[in-house]
Design an enzyme around this catalytic site. Structure first.
Site, PDB file in Angstrom:
ATOM      1  N   GLY A  48      34.833  47.946  26.520  1.00 40.96           N
ATOM      2  CA  GLY A  48      34.198  49.044  27.378  1.00 40.96           C
ATOM      3  C   GLY A  48      34.873  50.327  26.974  1.00 40.96           C
ATOM      4  O   GLY A  48      35.820  50.607  26.412  1.00 40.96           O
ATOM      5  N   GLY A  77      34.649  43.920  25.957  1.00 42.51           N
ATOM      6  CA  GLY A  77      33.110  44.057  26.552  1.00 42.51           C
ATOM      7  C   GLY A  77      32.229  43.734  25.544  1.00 42.51           C
ATOM      8  O   GLY A  77      31.087  43.226  25.729  1.00 42.51           O
ATOM      9  N   GLU A 121      43.128  42.803  26.512  1.00 38.55           N
ATOM     10  CA  GLU A 121      43.297  43.744  27.611  1.00 38.55           C
ATOM     11  C   GLU A 121      45.051  43.851  28.017  1.00 38.55           C
ATOM     12  O   GLU A 121      45.176  45.032  28.820  1.00 38.55           O
ATOM     13  CB  GLU A 121      42.645  42.977  28.848  1.00 38.55           C
ATOM     14  CG  GLU A 121      41.137  43.320  28.862  1.00 38.55           C
ATOM     15  CD  GLU A 121      40.459  42.498  27.816  1.00 38.55           C
ATOM     16  OE1 GLU A 121      39.235  42.836  27.495  1.00 38.55           O
ATOM     17  OE2 GLU A 121      40.857  41.672  27.231  1.00 38.55           O
ATOM     18  N   ASP A 177      38.399  40.007  31.326  1.00 33.33           N
ATOM     19  CA  ASP A 177      37.204  40.169  31.906  1.00 33.33           C
ATOM     20  C   ASP A 177      35.985  39.755  31.222  1.00 33.33           C
ATOM     21  O   ASP A 177      35.959  39.079  30.245  1.00 33.33           O
ATOM     22  CB  ASP A 177      37.096  41.497  32.641  1.00 33.33           C
ATOM     23  CG  ASP A 177      36.675  42.674  31.861  1.00 33.33           C
ATOM     24  OD1 ASP A 177      36.943  42.705  30.794  1.00 33.33           O
ATOM     25  OD2 ASP A 177      36.164  43.687  32.552  1.00 33.33           O
TER      26      ASP A 177
END
Length: 363
Positions: free
Chosen positions: A86, A134, A157, A165
């Site tokens: 992301g 992502g 992360e 995520d």
């Protein structure tokens, strides 16, 4: 025409009519029976933003009912990789300002991850080069996931004070043994064979053969085209490390995991411990809990709701802003975590990340 996109262009090819749909950051085209999504931010390693999520979702909606499209193919522009994750600069800025844009982005991104997992047509992800965060969410939930000798797949992360995520905790909770726990906590990147071992990929195709695979995807059933070019992957590393990984990461807490890693006598385990000691203590404890809870949840959608809660909590905490600053903005690689040590992160601190929040995604 897919809503929200600017123009058709293109030319005839040997595979039949080629139509190209052009946007700034996502290129959409059809070649024969295959529809292609190309992430097109090569200077940012195809980092994913909210507008790109919308463009991909709109394309999948249109192609789902288009009888001329038999297969969807995801790839990334440039030579470096599919997607580095992301747009964490945007998330950093939103977190610093106390905004709500990140939650809105994650809500739509996680819905897209779930949609990819249940897409009714073959969804082929070409996971060449760097595939992180992502990018894993866009690829590893697909039906046919192709890695190459250049693939480096990771959920990194904890390095930026965040928590895996995009369904990453679902995937990593279901690896053989505790390989996924090791990858979630350390953020380590794996190559093709280890990605296959961990259930993040299906087939190995040398990068030089990807143009041939694309040609065949235009005219053949997706599984036939992929299997035609698939080869045995080079030797990996994780299978031989299963013994110490499973033994060390079975410990009850992050503190105990560190103690086992440091005391194992295995050089690679000590390296993993050193890596963990550089990560956000809060992120480590929340990540361990998230992976363990994800293992007990039945569906990807349930895990994505859990991840949404965790992400919404993380964006209000100081470590995410500090981690992105240290790794991406100032690049001093010297984050000052708050709290600075594992002992100061309480069970109540961890539990707050799993509390229900407003406007959770529905599927």
């Amino acid at each position: 025409m897919v809503p929200g996109h600017r123009r058709y262009g293109g030319r005839r090819s040997s595979t039949g009519e080629r139509r190209t749909l052009v946007t700034d950051d996502v290129l959409l085209r059809t070649e024969g029976r295959a529809a292609h999504i190309v992430l097109n931010r090569p200077r940012a390693l195809n980092a994913l933003d909210h507008a790109m999520v919308g463009a991909i979702d709109a394309a999948l909606s249109a192609w789902e009912t288009d009888s001329s499209v038999a297969t969807v193919v995801l790839s990334g522009a440039g030579e470096r990789g599919l997607c580095a994750g992301g747009d964490i600069r945007a998330i950093h800025d939103d977190a610093k300002a106390g905004g709500t844009a990140s939650a809105a982005f994650w809500r739509d991104e996680y819905r897209l991850n779930a949609r990819i997992a249940r897409y009714p047509k073959p969804y082929v992800a070409l996971m060449d080069g760097i595939v992180m965060g992502g990018g894993v969410g866009l690829s590893a939930h697909g039906a046919l996931r192709v890695v190459t000798e250049r693939s480096r797949v990771a959920m990194p992360e904890t390095t930026i004070g965040f928590v895996p995520d995009v369904g990453g905790t679902y995937l990593l909770s279901r690896t053989p043994g505790l390989l996924g726990t090791h990858l979630a906590l350390t953020g380590a990147a794996v190559g093709a064979t280890d990605a296959q071992l961990c259930g993040l990929a299906d087939h190995f195709v040398p990068s030089a053969l990807l143009p041939h695979l694309r040609e065949d995807l235009a005219r053949l059933p997706a599984h036939v085209a992929v299997e035609r070019w698939a080869q045995p992957a080079p030797e990996g590393e994780l299978a031989a490390a299963r013994e110490w990984i499973d033994a060390c990461y079975a410990a009850d807490s992050v503190e105990d995991i560190l103690e086992r890693l440091l005391g194992s006598g295995v050089p690679a385990a000590k390296e993993a411990a050193v890596t963990l000691q550089s990560k956000s203590p809060t992120s480590l404890k929340v990540t361990l809990e998230a992976v363990r809870r994800a293992r007990e949840l039945s569906t990807l959608e349930e895990v994505l709701v859990q991840e949404f809660r965790v992400s919404c909590a993380a964006v209000t905490m100081p470590d995410l802003v500090e981690g992105v600053r240290a790794q991406v903005i100032d690049k001093d690689r010297s984050p000052k975590w708050t709290p600075a040590d594992l002992a100061s992160v309480t069970a109540a601190d961890v539990e707050r990340f799993f509390a229900p929040v407003r406007d959770e995604p529905t599927f």
